[in-house]
Motif scaffolding. Structure first.
Motif, PDB file in Angstrom:
ATOM      1  N   CYS A  35      20.728  -4.851  -3.540  1.00 15.16           N
ATOM      2  CA  CYS A  35      21.565  -3.892  -3.378  1.00 15.16           C
ATOM      3  C   CYS A  35      21.184  -3.015  -4.806  1.00 15.16           C
ATOM      4  CB  CYS A  35      23.071  -3.993  -3.602  1.00 15.16           C
ATOM      5  SG  CYS A  35      23.426  -5.242  -2.142  1.00 15.16           S
ATOM      6  N   GLY A  36      21.444  -1.537  -4.795  1.00 17.12           N
ATOM      7  CA  GLY A  36      21.163  -0.777  -6.044  1.00 17.12           C
ATOM      8  C   GLY A  36      20.185  -0.901  -6.696  1.00 17.12           C
ATOM      9  N   LYS A  37      19.010  -1.193  -6.165  1.00 15.32           N
ATOM     10  CA  LYS A  37      17.619  -1.212  -6.665  1.00 15.32           C
ATOM     11  C   LYS A  37      16.977   0.134  -6.541  1.00 15.32           C
ATOM     12  CE  LYS A  37      14.096  -4.504  -7.069  1.00 15.32           C
ATOM     13  NZ  LYS A  37      14.056  -4.727  -8.675  1.00 15.32           N
ATOM     14  N   GLU A  38      16.197   0.568  -7.243  1.00 15.40           N
ATOM     15  CA  GLU A  38      15.286   1.794  -7.304  1.00 15.40           C
ATOM     16  C   GLU A  38      13.990   1.155  -6.614  1.00 15.40           C
ATOM     17  OE1 GLU A  38      15.628   4.952  -7.902  1.00 15.40           O
ATOM     18  OE2 GLU A  38      17.750   4.510  -8.081  1.00 15.40           O
ATOM     19  N   PHE A  39      13.573   1.842  -5.644  1.00 12.10           N
ATOM     20  CA  PHE A  39      12.261   1.226  -5.009  1.00 12.10           C
ATOM     21  C   PHE A  39      11.202   2.686  -5.162  1.00 12.10           C
ATOM     22  CE2 PHE A  39      15.607  -0.460  -2.472  1.00 12.10           C
ATOM     23  CZ  PHE A  39      15.097  -1.797  -2.518  1.00 12.10           C
ATOM     24  N   ARG A  40       9.885   2.307  -4.947  1.00  8.90           N
ATOM     25  CA  ARG A  40       8.670   3.043  -5.251  1.00  8.90           C
ATOM     26  C   ARG A  40       8.953   4.056  -4.243  1.00  8.90           C
ATOM     27  NH1 ARG A  40       3.887  -0.537  -3.980  1.00  8.90           N
ATOM     28  NH2 ARG A  40       3.035   1.613  -3.400  1.00  8.90           N
ATOM     29  N   LYS A  49       0.887  -1.189   0.233  1.00 12.19           N
ATOM     30  CA  LYS A  49       0.178   0.004  -0.206  1.00 12.19           C
ATOM     31  C   LYS A  49       0.905   1.432  -0.050  1.00 12.19           C
ATOM     32  CE  LYS A  49      -3.683  -1.921   2.990  1.00 12.19           C
ATOM     33  NZ  LYS A  49      -4.268  -1.831   4.349  1.00 12.19           N
ATOM     34  N   ALA A  50       0.212   2.188  -0.541  1.00 13.80           N
ATOM     35  CA  ALA A  50       1.137   3.584  -0.569  1.00 13.80           C
ATOM     36  C   ALA A  50       0.913   3.845   1.100  1.00 13.80           C
ATOM     37  CB  ALA A  50       0.223   4.704  -1.340  1.00 13.80           C
ATOM     38  N   GLY A  51       2.226   4.713   1.332  1.00 18.04           N
ATOM     39  CA  GLY A  51       2.441   4.881   2.889  1.00 18.04           C
ATOM     40  C   GLY A  51       2.703   3.518   3.551  1.00 18.04           C
ATOM     41  N   GLY A  52       2.947   2.253   2.963  1.00 17.38           N
ATOM     42  CA  GLY A  52       3.334   1.116   3.731  1.00 17.38           C
ATOM     43  C   GLY A  52       4.808   1.120   3.593  1.00 17.38           C
ATOM     44  N   PHE A  53       5.462   0.095   4.112  1.00 19.26           N
ATOM     45  CA  PHE A  53       6.848   0.049   4.111  1.00 19.26           C
ATOM     46  C   PHE A  53       7.317  -1.756   3.864  1.00 19.26           C
ATOM     47  CE2 PHE A  53       5.724  -0.623   8.470  1.00 19.26           C
ATOM     48  CZ  PHE A  53       6.709  -1.361   9.076  1.00 19.26           C
ATOM     49  N   MET A  54       8.831  -1.442   3.153  1.00 17.29           N
ATOM     50  CA  MET A  54       9.319  -2.825   2.953  1.00 17.29           C
ATOM     51  C   MET A  54      10.809  -2.649   4.141  1.00 17.29           C
ATOM     52  SD  MET A  54       9.386  -3.520  -1.088  1.00 17.29           S
ATOM     53  CE  MET A  54      10.722  -2.569  -1.387  1.00 17.29           C
ATOM     54  N   ILE A  55      10.888  -3.778   4.540  1.00 11.23           N
ATOM     55  CA  ILE A  55      12.145  -4.235   5.078  1.00 11.23           C
ATOM     56  C   ILE A  55      12.831  -5.101   4.194  1.00 11.23           C
ATOM     57  CG2 ILE A  55      13.136  -5.095   7.226  1.00 11.23           C
ATOM     58  CD1 ILE A  55      10.341  -4.524   8.635  1.00 11.23           C
ATOM     59  N   VAL A  56      13.893  -4.556   3.834  1.00 11.54           N
ATOM     60  CA  VAL A  56      14.675  -5.308   2.735  1.00 11.54           C
ATOM     61  C   VAL A  56      16.002  -5.638   3.344  1.00 11.54           C
ATOM     62  CG1 VAL A  56      15.812  -5.019   0.330  1.00 11.54           C
ATOM     63  CG2 VAL A  56      13.835  -3.823   0.998  1.00 11.54           C
ATOM     64  N   ASN A  57      16.450  -6.984   2.926  1.00 14.70           N
ATOM     65  CA  ASN A  57      17.778  -7.456   3.265  1.00 14.70           C
ATOM     66  C   ASN A  57      18.885  -6.975   2.151  1.00 14.70           C
ATOM     67  OD1 ASN A  57      19.955  -8.951   3.793  1.00 14.70           O
ATOM     68  ND2 ASN A  57      19.054 -11.060   3.023  1.00 14.70           N
ATOM     69  N   SER A  58      19.332  -5.760   2.769  1.00 14.09           N
ATOM     70  CA  SER A  58      20.406  -4.938   1.855  1.00 14.09           C
ATOM     71  C   SER A  58      21.628  -5.667   1.739  1.00 14.09           C
ATOM     72  CB  SER A  58      20.726  -3.645   2.448  1.00 14.09           C
ATOM     73  OG  SER A  58      21.147  -3.665   3.982  1.00 14.09           O
ATOM     74  N   SER A  59      21.812  -6.918   2.471  1.00 10.37           N
ATOM     75  CA  SER A  59      22.924  -7.888   2.119  1.00 10.37           C
ATOM     76  C   SER A  59      22.897  -8.383   0.798  1.00 10.37           C
ATOM     77  CB  SER A  59      23.011  -8.856   3.072  1.00 10.37           C
ATOM     78  OG  SER A  59      23.371  -8.394   4.351  1.00 10.37           O
ATOM     79  N   ILE A  60      21.559  -8.551   0.157  1.00  4.17           N
ATOM     80  CA  ILE A  60      21.320  -9.063  -1.109  1.00  4.17           C
ATOM     81  C   ILE A  60      20.873  -8.289  -2.107  1.00  4.17           C
ATOM     82  CG2 ILE A  60      19.914 -11.086  -1.999  1.00  4.17           C
ATOM     83  CD1 ILE A  60      20.112 -12.472   0.448  1.00  4.17           C
ATOM     84  N   ASP A  89       6.452   5.950  -2.980  1.00  4.79           N
ATOM     85  CA  ASP A  89       5.206   6.458  -2.157  1.00  4.79           C
ATOM     86  C   ASP A  89       5.345   5.188  -1.087  1.00  4.79           C
ATOM     87  OD1 ASP A  89       4.749   4.002  -3.674  1.00  4.79           O
ATOM     88  OD2 ASP A  89       2.595   4.438  -3.734  1.00  4.79           O
ATOM     89  N   ILE A  90       6.459   4.375  -0.741  1.00  3.11           N
ATOM     90  CA  ILE A  90       6.497   3.615   0.375  1.00  3.11           C
ATOM     91  C   ILE A  90       7.908   3.649   1.092  1.00  3.11           C
ATOM     92  CG2 ILE A  90       5.035   1.690  -0.550  1.00  3.11           C
ATOM     93  CD1 ILE A  90       7.472   0.177  -1.539  1.00  3.11           C
ATOM     94  N   ASP A  91       7.939   3.605   2.324  1.00  2.43           N
ATOM     95  CA  ASP A  91       9.143   3.589   3.213  1.00  2.43           C
ATOM     96  C   ASP A  91       9.919   2.288   3.238  1.00  2.43           C
ATOM     97  OD1 ASP A  91      10.953   4.682   5.032  1.00  2.43           O
ATOM     98  OD2 ASP A  91       9.665   4.150   6.603  1.00  2.43           O
ATOM     99  N   ILE A  92      11.390   2.603   2.769  1.00  4.12           N
ATOM    100  CA  ILE A  92      12.166   1.398   2.661  1.00  4.12           C
ATOM    101  C   ILE A  92      13.031   1.329   4.047  1.00  4.12           C
ATOM    102  CG2 ILE A  92      14.084   0.300   1.138  1.00  4.12           C
ATOM    103  CD1 ILE A  92      11.252   0.690  -0.011  1.00  4.12           C
ATOM    104  N   VAL A  93      13.339   0.299   4.734  1.00  2.00           N
ATOM    105  CA  VAL A  93      14.114  -0.052   5.682  1.00  2.00           C
ATOM    106  C   VAL A  93      15.076  -1.177   5.114  1.00  2.00           C
ATOM    107  CG1 VAL A  93      13.972  -0.654   7.896  1.00  2.00           C
ATOM    108  CG2 VAL A  93      12.108   0.684   7.092  1.00  2.00           C
ATOM    109  N   PRO A  94      16.293  -0.713   4.767  1.00  2.00           N
ATOM    110  CA  PRO A  94      17.274  -1.535   4.421  1.00  2.00           C
ATOM    111  C   PRO A  94      18.146  -1.901   5.641  1.00  2.00           C
ATOM    112  CG  PRO A  94      18.216   0.780   4.184  1.00  2.00           C
ATOM    113  CD  PRO A  94      16.640   0.888   4.731  1.00  2.00           C
ATOM    114  N   VAL A  95      18.199  -3.596   5.810  1.00  2.00           N
ATOM    115  CA  VAL A  95      18.700  -3.946   6.875  1.00  2.00           C
ATOM    116  C   VAL A  95      19.788  -5.185   6.442  1.00  2.00           C
ATOM    117  CG1 VAL A  95      18.761  -4.984   9.118  1.00  2.00           C
ATOM    118  CG2 VAL A  95      17.038  -3.321   8.260  1.00  2.00           C
TER     119      VAL A  95
END
Length: 180
Positions: free
Chosen positions: A99-104, A86-97, A106-112
């Motif tokens: 990398c270098g990706k463009e994300f939407r 959903k717009a306004g939602g978020f993704m927690i992303v494994n930034s170990s794997i 309208d969502i919050d990205i949490v790289p871990v």
């Protein structure tokens, strides 16, 4: 209102276990929960995901259409589910794997970097627990200590005790806090 969560990644990354832990701890907290697993027949190395709904009220349908939170352990998970967040939602992303990706935008990205977190904690199978730490830190749905105890109880119920599990969880919390 229900929180709709998808946890996705490769089989063997603990995707379904992370969903089960989240579901069990939610039930222990007195919430209503649904958990639906999905995985390829090849299991380890194939794709796996689970849909989880958590609510204080009765849940009418277990199906997750619009995702509030995507816990993505690999790039395929992002590719498959990012468009359903959903717009306004978020993704927690494994930034170990991932990398270098463009994300939407309208969502919050949490790289871990959970793969590195698990290695640092000397618990190579703990990346999923670090992701759950980031989830708990970001959503504030649970007290950290309650959730950490729930993780310990989950594994103790299977006859497995590993203090590094809590270390992975708390490192995930800390890294999420740093990235907010």
């Amino acid at each position: 209102m229900a929180t709709n969560i998808v946890c996705a990644g490769f089989g063997g990354q603990g995707v379904l276990t992370a969903g089960l832990i989240l579901a069990k701890i939610s039930v222990d907290a007195g919430k209503n929960v649904t958990w639906i697993p999905s995985y390829g027949s090849e299991m380890r190395g194939g794709t796996a995901n689970c849909h989880i709904k958590i609510s204080d009220e009765e849940i009418a349908s277990p199906f997750v259409r619009d995702i509030d939170v995507l816990i993505a352990l690999n790039e395929l998970a992002v590719d498959k589910f990012e468009g359903k967040v959903k717009a306004g939602g978020f993704m927690i992303v494994n930034s170990s794997i991932v990398c270098g990706k463009e994300f939407r935008k309208d969502i919050d990205i949490v790289p871990v970097p959970v793969t590195e977190v698990a290695a640092k904690a000397a618990n190579p199978r703990g990346a999923n627990l670090a992701m759950l730490g980031a989830f708990v830190e970001k959503t504030k749905l649970f007290e950290k200590e309650f959730f950490a105890q729930g993780i310990d109880d989950f594994f103790a119920g299977k006859g497995k005790v590993n203090p590094a599990n809590a270390k992975c969880f708390y490192l995930g919390c800390a890294l999420c806090h740093e990235n907010q």
